[in-house]
Enzyme design. Structure first.
Site, mmCIF file in Angstrom:
data_model
loop_
_atom_site.group_PDB
_atom_site.id
_atom_site.type_symbol
_atom_site.label_atom_id
_atom_site.label_comp_id
_atom_site.label_asym_id
_atom_site.label_seq_id
_atom_site.Cartn_x
_atom_site.Cartn_y
_atom_site.Cartn_z
ATOM 1 N N HIS A 69 -0.086 5.366 8.230
ATOM 2 C CA HIS A 69 0.585 4.198 8.808
ATOM 3 C C HIS A 69 1.750 3.756 7.928
ATOM 4 C CE1 HIS A 69 -1.898 2.152 5.849
ATOM 5 N NE2 HIS A 69 -1.651 0.945 6.273
ATOM 6 N N HIS A 76 -5.431 -9.897 2.934
ATOM 7 C CA HIS A 76 -6.377 -9.344 3.920
ATOM 8 C C HIS A 76 -6.977 -8.013 3.472
ATOM 9 C CE1 HIS A 76 -2.466 -7.501 4.918
ATOM 10 N NE2 HIS A 76 -3.184 -6.455 5.283
#
Ligand SMILES: O=C(O)CCC(=O)/C=C/C=C(\O)C(=O)O
Ligand SMILES: [Fe+2]
Length: 319
Positions: A179, A115
């Site tokens: 993150h 992705h």
């Protein structure tokens, strides 16, 4: 010779765990606006810098950087699958130019991507094979990692190559900002995961693929409830980082230390080296100006989520 740049966070969680409608709308608007801006530019070549998440690159041979001569997307988390539109000769010329320019990179004729590559291609260009793209992998998860300075050097050299082509070139940086989703680490992996990280994860059985995706989805659901269940997001760091790029403060970007960035903003924050490389590539065309910066911490996606565009200062020819 003109060039534009678009950097954009990615998330495999979109459509699986989503933020409130107004936030989703805001992100969709940001992406739609970037897509229109890119379509107006009508790029003849895209250079996409992206990380991988142990779907295409493993510890059997883990390059810091790798350029694809051919690439196919696996379609994880429901993202588009299939071949990318890689102009093979041009990708080869790019590798050759980099090697002659003193920047050693790996190459792959069978690059498998996830992705990280397919999401920005689909979202910004409309399909993963919509435009000719040179895929550039930057290792952002498999320690030890390349430095921020080397990502800058790689980007500058790719920018010099792109400048020599006399085409409209779009640089894309995929990933970041702060993150730390549950990507496994070799140092703490059990025997099974270790085997996967060493290469057997390249073609996962469907049930294991599904279980792996569910694990990430569950981690996101938990993170919404408890933002210390994973490394917390760091909006302050994210905004500072975006400012450094906007202002072309590459010496300060070079000085970022890998261990310090992991500590402050989470292990997957190293994906922002794709942004550094993309901005450095654009800087090889001359001074630039940024546009349409967007930032919001989005716990549902376990992400400090950002986007920013840039173009050479005149927006037109650079001699
Ligand atoms: O399931 C795994 O082993 C890896 C999890 C994973 O692929 C997570 C990816 C998250 C991002 O790409 C991101 O937030 O940048
Ligand atoms: Fe990622």
């Amino acid at each position: 010779m003109t060039a534009r740049l678009q950097c954009l966070s990615h998330t495999p969680l979109v459509g699986h765990v989503d933020p409130a409608q107004d936030v989703l709308h805001e992100v969709r608007q940001t992406i739609a606006e970037a897509r229109d801006w890119i379509a107006t530019f009508d790029p003849e070549l895209v250079v996409l810098f992206s990380p991988d998440h142990f779907n295409g690159f493993f510890y059997d041979t883990m390059p810091p950087f790798c350029i694809g001569m051919q690439a196919h997307a696996i379609g994880d988390f429901g993202t588009p699958a299939g071949p990318l539109n890689v102009p093979q000769e041009l990708a080869r010329d790019c590798v050759q130019a980099l090697l002659e320019d003193g920047v050693d990179v790996a190459m792959s004729y069978t690059m498998q991507v996830d992705h990280g590559f397919s999401q920005p291609l689909d979202e910004l260009l409309g399909a993963i094979d919509a435009r000719p793209v040179i895929p550039v992998f930057i290792n952002a998860v498999a320690a030890p990692l390349p430095t921020f300075a080397r990502a800058r050097v790689l980007g500058e050299a790719i920018g010099r190559f792109a400048r020599s082509l006399n085409r409209r070139v779009l640089f894309v940086g995929s990933g970041g900002l702060s993150h730390q989703p549950p990507v496994p680490e070799l140092a703490t992996a059990n025997e099974h995961i270790r085997d996967r990280l060493l290469g057997s994860g390249r073609n996962l059985p469907p049930a294991e693929r599904e279980a792996r995706q569910q694990r990430v989805i569950h981690a996101a659901l938990r993170f919404i409830e408890d933002q210390h269940s994973l490394h917390p997001l760091n909006p302050q760091w994210d905004r500072h980082f975006m400012e450094l790029l906007s202002q072309g403060r590459f010496a300060e970007l070079d000085a970022l230390r890998n261990d310090e960035v992991s500590r402050l903003a989470g292990r997957s924050t190293h994906e922002v080296k794709t942004w550094v490389a993309a901005f450095a590539a654009l800087s090889s065309f001359g001074a630039y100006e940024t546009r349409a910066p967007y930032y919001r911490p989005i716990p549902e996606w376990i992400a400090g989520f950002g986007a920013i565009g840039a173009q050479t200062q005149t927006g037109v020819a650079v001699a």
